[in-house]
Motif scaffolding. Structure first.
Motif, short mmCIF file in Angstrom:
data_model
loop_
_atom_site.label_atom_id
_atom_site.label_comp_id
_atom_site.label_asym_id
_atom_site.label_seq_id
_atom_site.Cartn_x
_atom_site.Cartn_y
_atom_site.Cartn_z
N ASP A 130 0.81 -1.21 0.00
CA ASP A 130 0.00 0.00 0.00
C ASP A 130 0.85 1.28 0.00
OD1 ASP A 130 -2.60 1.58 1.97
OD2 ASP A 130 -2.65 0.97 -0.14
N HIS A 131 2.03 1.21 -0.58
CA HIS A 131 2.89 2.38 -0.67
C HIS A 131 2.35 3.37 -1.69
CE1 HIS A 131 6.60 -0.08 0.82
NE2 HIS A 131 5.81 0.30 1.80
N GLU A 132 2.46 4.64 -1.35
CA GLU A 132 2.02 5.66 -2.30
C GLU A 132 3.06 5.94 -3.37
OE1 GLU A 132 -1.04 8.18 0.56
OE2 GLU A 132 0.90 9.05 0.00
N ASN A 133 4.32 5.88 -2.98
CA ASN A 133 5.40 6.25 -3.90
C ASN A 133 5.94 5.02 -4.61
OD1 ASN A 133 5.06 8.77 -2.87
ND2 ASN A 133 7.01 8.85 -1.81
N ASP A 182 1.12 8.99 -6.30
CA ASP A 182 -0.21 8.44 -6.01
C ASP A 182 -0.83 7.98 -7.32
OD1 ASP A 182 -2.74 9.60 -3.63
OD2 ASP A 182 -2.45 7.66 -4.62
N LEU A 222 9.84 12.96 1.54
CA LEU A 222 8.95 12.25 0.63
C LEU A 222 9.54 12.29 -0.76
CD1 LEU A 222 5.56 13.72 1.82
CD2 LEU A 222 6.61 11.58 2.51
N SER A 268 9.24 0.66 -4.58
CA SER A 268 8.21 1.40 -3.87
C SER A 268 8.77 1.78 -2.51
CB SER A 268 6.92 0.58 -3.72
OG SER A 268 7.08 -0.47 -2.78
N ARG A 269 8.18 2.78 -1.88
CA ARG A 269 8.76 3.19 -0.60
C ARG A 269 7.75 3.74 0.36
NH1 ARG A 269 9.62 8.88 0.32
NH2 ARG A 269 10.91 8.25 2.07
N SER A 270 8.07 3.53 1.62
CA SER A 270 7.46 4.31 2.68
C SER A 270 8.61 5.02 3.38
CB SER A 270 6.71 3.40 3.66
OG SER A 270 7.56 2.39 4.12
N TYR A 271 9.40 4.28 4.09
CA TYR A 271 10.59 4.79 4.78
C TYR A 271 11.80 4.59 3.89
CZ TYR A 271 14.19 4.77 8.49
OH TYR A 271 15.31 5.00 9.25
#
Lengths: 109, 113
Positions: free
Chosen positions: A28-31, A51, B98, A93-96
């Motif tokens: 569910d990563h946005e990036n 997104d 980000l 993909s990434r979160s952190y």
């Protein structure tokens, strides 16, 4: 465990063909990101997406386009493949931190 | 534009020797991340540094983030054959955590047994 999958590990296409490289992530990563990797040149960013339906050009977008219709899927499109697009393509993909897929080694003949 | 330079491009060491790779940014970074890519594999996240002057250790690996948050280093003590691979640094622009990372070109480490 985060998993990023790419549709093919190896792909051989002819010059002028339209090529689709698919990437799916399950966290569910946005990036999401598309890179190409060539010896001595490191990881070069082609496109990224913040997104669904949003995209931003990276450093080398020429000859490529992308599609993000669903959050988990980010597609890279080579509209008319050329021999200089022979490369390793990595999706992430990434979160952190960034999680990379296994890569697709594309050969254009 | 933002650039992250990494040196050396290649390093060949004998097992047991130390190894260091250096990363320099043209602008101030908000953080620095390090990745390792084994031969035939994909980059895998090792660590993130955020604070000015921060030092972190993972067993034989020592990571540093410069006081000005524009440079970083990775030092491996007493290399082993399992350390073989390419090490990448990557950072976010100051004020941004980000979005995109700016990657260095990587240092390819070869270790002779």
């Amino acid at each position: 465990d985060v998993k990023v999958t790419q549709s093919s590990r190896y792909l051989v296409k002819r010059t002028g063909e339209k090529v689709f490289l698919e990437c799916v992530q399950d966290m569910d990563h946005e990036n999401m990101f598309w890179y190409r990797q060539d010896p001595g040149l490191g990881l070069r960013l082609i496109y990224f997406s913040y997104d669904v339906k949003m995209k931003e050009k990276g450093d080398i977008p020429e000859g490529y386009s992308v599609s993000r219709e669903k959050k988990e899927r980010f597609s890279l499109i080579l509209e008319s493949a050329s021999t200089n697009q022979t490369s390793m393509y990595l999706c992430a993909s990434r979160s952190y931190e960034q999680y990379f897929g296994p890569g697709t080694r594309l050969t254009v003949t | 534009g933002q650039q992250v330079m990494q040196i050396p491009q290649y390093q060949h060491v004998q097992e047991g020797e130390d190894f260091t790779t250096y990363c320099n940014s043209s602008t101030t970074l908000s953080n620095i991340q390090w990745y390792k890519q084994r031969p035939g594999g994909h980059p895998v996240f090792l660590i993130q540094l955020v604070k000015s002057g921060e030092v972190k250790k993972q067993k034989r690996l020592t990571f540093q983030f410069g006081e000005a948050k524009k440079n970083s280093s990775l030092h491996i003590t007493a290399t082993q054959t399992t350390d073989v691979g390419t090490y990448f640094c990557a950072g976010h622009d100051r004020g941004s955590t980000l979005g995109r990372l700016y990657f260095g070109r990587g240092t390819q480490l070869t270790v002779w047994p």
